[in-house]
Design an enzyme around this catalytic site. Structure first.
Site, PDB file in Angstrom:
ATOM      1  N   ARG A  45      -6.175  -0.113  -4.979  1.00 22.33           N
ATOM      2  CA  ARG A  45      -5.906  -0.303  -6.405  1.00 22.33           C
ATOM      3  C   ARG A  45      -5.974  -1.774  -6.766  1.00 22.33           C
ATOM      4  NH1 ARG A  45      -4.002   4.457  -8.628  1.00 22.33           N
ATOM      5  NH2 ARG A  45      -3.425   5.906  -6.986  1.00 22.33           N
ATOM      6  N   LEU A  69      -4.640  -5.007  -8.508  1.00 23.65           N
ATOM      7  CA  LEU A  69      -3.331  -5.551  -8.888  1.00 23.65           C
ATOM      8  C   LEU A  69      -3.502  -6.432 -10.125  1.00 23.65           C
ATOM      9  CD1 LEU A  69      -2.131  -6.464  -5.290  1.00 23.65           C
ATOM     10  CD2 LEU A  69      -1.333  -4.537  -6.688  1.00 23.65           C
ATOM     11  N   ASN A 129      -6.998 -10.326   1.124  1.00 19.73           N
ATOM     12  CA  ASN A 129      -7.612  -8.996   1.126  1.00 19.73           C
ATOM     13  C   ASN A 129      -8.702  -8.926   2.182  1.00 19.73           C
ATOM     14  OD1 ASN A 129      -8.244  -6.320   0.111  1.00 19.73           O
ATOM     15  ND2 ASN A 129     -10.040  -7.224  -0.878  1.00 19.73           N
ATOM     16  N   HIS A 168     -12.287  -6.881   2.899  1.00 17.92           N
ATOM     17  CA  HIS A 168     -13.285  -6.075   2.188  1.00 17.92           C
ATOM     18  C   HIS A 168     -14.441  -5.737   3.140  1.00 17.92           C
ATOM     19  CE1 HIS A 168     -15.516  -4.530  -1.222  1.00 17.92           C
ATOM     20  NE2 HIS A 168     -16.573  -5.154  -0.734  1.00 17.92           N
TER      21      HIS A 168
HETATM   22  C1  GAR Z   1     -11.154  -1.070   5.282  1.00 18.00           C
HETATM   23  O1  GAR Z   1     -12.479  -1.052   5.735  1.00 18.00           O
HETATM   24  C2  GAR Z   1     -11.022  -2.005   4.088  1.00 18.00           C
HETATM   25  O2  GAR Z   1     -11.870  -3.112   4.133  1.00 18.00           O
HETATM   26  C3  GAR Z   1     -11.395  -1.095   2.968  1.00 18.00           C
HETATM   27  O3  GAR Z   1     -10.782   0.121   3.270  1.00 18.00           O
HETATM   28  C4  GAR Z   1     -10.737   0.274   4.696  1.00 18.00           C
HETATM   29  C5  GAR Z   1      -9.325   0.665   5.094  1.00 18.00           C
HETATM   30  O4  GAR Z   1      -9.280   1.083   6.423  1.00 18.00           O
HETATM   31  N1  GAR Z   1     -10.967  -1.641   1.719  1.00 18.00           N
HETATM   32  C6  GAR Z   1     -11.673  -1.547   0.593  1.00 18.00           C
HETATM   33  O5  GAR Z   1     -12.704  -0.949   0.499  1.00 18.00           O
HETATM   34  C7  GAR Z   1     -11.022  -2.244  -0.590  1.00 18.00           C
HETATM   35  N2  GAR Z   1     -11.871  -2.173  -1.738  1.00 18.00           N
HETATM   36  P1  GAR Z   1      -7.876   1.248   7.167  1.00 18.00           P
HETATM   37  O6  GAR Z   1      -6.958   2.030   6.253  1.00 18.00           O
HETATM   38  O7  GAR Z   1      -8.218   2.034   8.402  1.00 18.00           O
HETATM   39  O8  GAR Z   1      -7.350  -0.131   7.496  1.00 18.00           O
END
Ligand code: GAR
Length: 208
Positions: A91, A93, A107, A109
């Site tokens: 989400r 913020l 963060n 990504h």
């Molecule tokens: C990760 O790859 C993270 O970079 C991505 O979600 C995954 C969470 O994996 N985040 C995004 O896409 C944010 N926009 P996890 O729950 O196994 O750590």
């Protein structure tokens, strides 16, 4: 060590990697709280197993987006963190949270920013036909995945990849990069000059 609060929406493989690192005092950072927007997130079990307190801040429990953001900010503040790590937090913020913890929210990504920001970084990179992608650890600012970049790692795209296989390969690189970067920031500090971040003490004239 630095106090770190981790925000998660999903399975929590990045959280698990941070929890595996933080028992070593030399690591320099300790996960003191886990916050999720999803009741029942796998991350809650990980936190419990590690003996780390957790909180659920679910949008459904708040009147509107503003109230939810204030709830998130309060939930974070309870843990008195030095840093806030978004590890698969899905989400956006608002400034209520971002300004309150300005320069201290990190963060991760799953793409090489500034390419492929947003919720579908892996899918979008694959659809674009890139041969190399990766992951980015960056500071959070008011935009979506636009903050100052702290670290990146590359990951090759293979011909047979689909979103799941590519994301899995990215996650292997990502958890290592996140653990390393959070530890370095915790131990050495961070100085930011415009778009440029430097982990370690600020540059002085003596360096030039
Ligand atoms: C990760 O790859 C993270 O970079 C991505 O979600 C995954 C969470 O994996 N985040 C995004 O896409 C944010 N926009 P996890 O729950 O196994 O750590």
């Amino acid at each position: 060590g630095a106090r770190v609060v981790v925000l998660v929406s999903g399975g929590g493989s990045n959280l698990a990697a941070l929890l595996a690192a933080h028992d070593d005092p030399a690591y320099g950072a300790r996960v003191v709280g886990v916050i999720t927007d999803k009741p029942g997130a796998g991350a809650l079990t990980l936190a419990q197993e590690a003996g780390v307190p957790s909180a659920v801040v679910a949008p459904a429990d708040f009147a509107d987006r503003d109230a939810w953001n204030r709830g998130v900010a309060e939930a974070i503040a309870v843990f008195r963190p030095d840093h806030v790590v978004l590890a698969g937090f899905m989400r956006i913020l608002s400034p209520t949270v971002v300004d309150r913890f300005a320069g201290r929210i990190i963060n991760t990504h799953p793409a090489l920013l500034p390419s492929f920001p947003g919720a579908h970084g892996v899918r979008d990179a694959l659809a674009h036909g890139v041969k190399v992608t990766g992951c980015t650890v960056h500071l959070v600012d008011a935009g979506v995945d636009t903050g100052v970049i702290l670290a990146q790692a590359t990951v090759p795209v293979e011909d047979a990849d689909d979103e799941a296989t590519l994301h899995e390969r990215i996650k292997v690189a990502e958890r290592a990069l996140l653990v390393e970067t959070v530890g370095r920031v915790a131990r050495e500090g961070l100085s930011v000059d415009g778009r440029h971040a430097r982990i370690g003490r600020a540059a002085t004239s003596a360096d030039r």
